[in-house]
Scaffold this motif. Sequence first.
Motif, PDB file in Angstrom:
ATOM      1  N   LYS A 197       0.817  -1.218   0.000  1.00  0.00           N
ATOM      2  CA  LYS A 197       0.000   0.000   0.000  1.00  0.00           C
ATOM      3  C   LYS A 197       0.849   1.266   0.000  1.00  0.00           C
ATOM      4  CE  LYS A 197      -4.276  -1.694   2.142  1.00  0.00           C
ATOM      5  NZ  LYS A 197      -5.178  -1.572   3.315  1.00  0.00           N
ATOM      6  N   LEU A 198       2.148   1.124   0.244  1.00  0.00           N
ATOM      7  CA  LEU A 198       3.023   2.301   0.246  1.00  0.00           C
ATOM      8  C   LEU A 198       3.113   2.872  -1.168  1.00  0.00           C
ATOM      9  CD1 LEU A 198       5.920   0.985   2.540  1.00  0.00           C
ATOM     10  CD2 LEU A 198       4.096   2.576   3.163  1.00  0.00           C
ATOM     11  N   PRO A 199       3.285   4.184  -1.300  1.00  0.00           N
ATOM     12  CA  PRO A 199       3.319   4.801  -2.636  1.00  0.00           C
ATOM     13  C   PRO A 199       4.540   4.374  -3.440  1.00  0.00           C
ATOM     14  CG  PRO A 199       3.933   6.386  -0.938  1.00  0.00           C
ATOM     15  CD  PRO A 199       3.431   5.174  -0.214  1.00  0.00           C
ATOM     16  N   SER A 200       4.383   4.362  -4.740  1.00  0.00           N
ATOM     17  CA  SER A 200       5.483   4.026  -5.641  1.00  0.00           C
ATOM     18  C   SER A 200       6.310   5.284  -5.905  1.00  0.00           C
ATOM     19  CB  SER A 200       4.923   3.458  -6.947  1.00  0.00           C
ATOM     20  OG  SER A 200       5.963   3.121  -7.830  1.00  0.00           O
ATOM     21  N   ASN A 201       7.591   5.227  -5.515  1.00  0.00           N
ATOM     22  CA  ASN A 201       8.449   6.420  -5.613  1.00  0.00           C
ATOM     23  C   ASN A 201       9.640   6.254  -6.546  1.00  0.00           C
ATOM     24  OD1 ASN A 201       7.016   8.002  -3.566  1.00  0.00           O
ATOM     25  ND2 ASN A 201       7.832   6.538  -2.094  1.00  0.00           N
ATOM     26  N   ILE A 202      10.082   5.020  -6.785  1.00  0.00           N
ATOM     27  CA  ILE A 202      11.267   4.807  -7.622  1.00  0.00           C
ATOM     28  C   ILE A 202      10.987   3.703  -8.639  1.00  0.00           C
ATOM     29  CG2 ILE A 202      12.847   5.565  -5.807  1.00  0.00           C
ATOM     30  CD1 ILE A 202      13.507   2.657  -5.222  1.00  0.00           C
ATOM     31  N   ASP A 203      11.820   3.651  -9.690  1.00  0.00           N
ATOM     32  CA  ASP A 203      11.643   2.621 -10.711  1.00  0.00           C
ATOM     33  C   ASP A 203      12.620   1.463 -10.483  1.00  0.00           C
ATOM     34  OD1 ASP A 203      14.125   3.565 -11.534  1.00  0.00           O
ATOM     35  OD2 ASP A 203      13.324   4.668 -13.243  1.00  0.00           O
ATOM     36  N   ARG A 204      12.560   0.487 -11.372  1.00  0.00           N
ATOM     37  CA  ARG A 204      13.367  -0.725 -11.214  1.00  0.00           C
ATOM     38  C   ARG A 204      14.863  -0.436 -11.298  1.00  0.00           C
ATOM     39  NH1 ARG A 204      12.197  -6.485 -14.296  1.00  0.00           N
ATOM     40  NH2 ARG A 204      13.839  -7.680 -13.255  1.00  0.00           N
ATOM     41  N   ASP A 205      15.257   0.449 -12.200  1.00  0.00           N
ATOM     42  CA  ASP A 205      16.686   0.784 -12.334  1.00  0.00           C
ATOM     43  C   ASP A 205      17.222   1.399 -11.042  1.00  0.00           C
ATOM     44  OD1 ASP A 205      16.711  -0.160 -14.909  1.00  0.00           O
ATOM     45  OD2 ASP A 205      16.388   1.802 -15.830  1.00  0.00           O
ATOM     46  N   ARG A 206      16.416   2.270 -10.448  1.00  0.00           N
ATOM     47  CA  ARG A 206      16.829   2.893  -9.181  1.00  0.00           C
ATOM     48  C   ARG A 206      16.930   1.843  -8.076  1.00  0.00           C
ATOM     49  NH1 ARG A 206      16.076   8.138  -7.069  1.00  0.00           N
ATOM     50  NH2 ARG A 206      17.409   8.316  -5.218  1.00  0.00           N
ATOM     51  N   MET A 207      16.016   0.879  -8.098  1.00  0.00           N
ATOM     52  CA  MET A 207      16.062  -0.201  -7.118  1.00  0.00           C
ATOM     53  C   MET A 207      17.362  -0.988  -7.229  1.00  0.00           C
ATOM     54  SD  MET A 207      12.095  -1.519  -7.496  1.00  0.00           S
ATOM     55  CE  MET A 207      12.470  -3.130  -6.799  1.00  0.00           C
ATOM     56  N   GLU A 208      17.755  -1.283  -8.467  1.00  0.00           N
ATOM     57  CA  GLU A 208      18.994  -2.035  -8.681  1.00  0.00           C
ATOM     58  C   GLU A 208      20.204  -1.250  -8.174  1.00  0.00           C
ATOM     59  OE1 GLU A 208      19.303  -5.003  -9.673  1.00  0.00           O
ATOM     60  OE2 GLU A 208      17.395  -5.516 -10.606  1.00  0.00           O
ATOM     61  N   ALA A 209      20.220   0.046  -8.458  1.00  0.00           N
ATOM     62  CA  ALA A 209      21.335   0.884  -8.026  1.00  0.00           C
ATOM     63  C   ALA A 209      21.410   0.945  -6.498  1.00  0.00           C
ATOM     64  CB  ALA A 209      21.187   2.289  -8.604  1.00  0.00           C
ATOM     65  N   LEU A 210      20.269   1.105  -5.870  1.00  0.00           N
ATOM     66  CA  LEU A 210      20.234   1.164  -4.401  1.00  0.00           C
ATOM     67  C   LEU A 210      20.668  -0.162  -3.781  1.00  0.00           C
ATOM     68  CD1 LEU A 210      16.868   3.067  -3.876  1.00  0.00           C
ATOM     69  CD2 LEU A 210      19.155   3.942  -3.386  1.00  0.00           C
TER      70      LEU A 210
END
Length: 252
Positions: A197-210
């Motif tokens: 239910k948390l808002p979507s703030n980043i995309d998949r590429d950002r997830m990989e980088a993080l």
Amino acid sequence: MAQAKNDASKEAKKAAKAARKAASKEQRQQIWQAFNMQRKDDKALIPLMIGVLALSVLVFTLIGVFVGGLWFMVVIGVAIGLLGAFVLFTRRVSRSVYKKAEGQPGAAGWALSNMRGQWRVQQAVSGTSQLDAVHRVIGKPGIILVGEGTPSRVKPLIAQEKKKAARVVGDTPIYEVVVGNGEGEVPLSKLERHLKKLPSNIDRDRMEALDGRLAALKAKGASGPAMPKGPMPQGAKVKNMARTARRRGGAA
């Protein structure tokens, strides 16, 4: 040479077909085992499943009587009734497993690792000798720090991890969650729903980088004492069966 390639292709197809057949057989066995385990503890399961099937057949039979195509409607009623009974079964299995796992060390980490979707879960990034732990989740909302254990010990752990992560994640949102049944806490059975239910703030590429940055940060730091990455809570095997069942139900 062409003949050899054709033979190799046939062998590969044959092997793939055999593997799919074996996987399907294993899934059916898991579902049957889960059903037998659940019905022993859940005396209402079979009556409820029969009730769902009977209600569906009755409703579609009445539709067939008044609209036409009686036997066609009966067949549809049976199919939908079986699907409804199956969905009921998987939900009751899941509820039972979460109930058994609740309060056990490592239960939150186990639940996180079984979430469906694009989540990067690192269990027990920090912990205490009393088996309190903080798990880190990377998803579209950003960074989510999930603590389990005694709140008075877990909250300082989460604060420490948040401070560490903030150094390398920039303006990425960092959420804090404490698993439990107290005020401001999230029950284990509702943990996945809460995160989704948390808002979507980043995309998949950002997830990989993080994920890469935080993994490097983890490698530089020392591990906390007695971090509970397991053992798997009682009933976890049944949860995996339930997940298999849901997949098969969705495919149907």
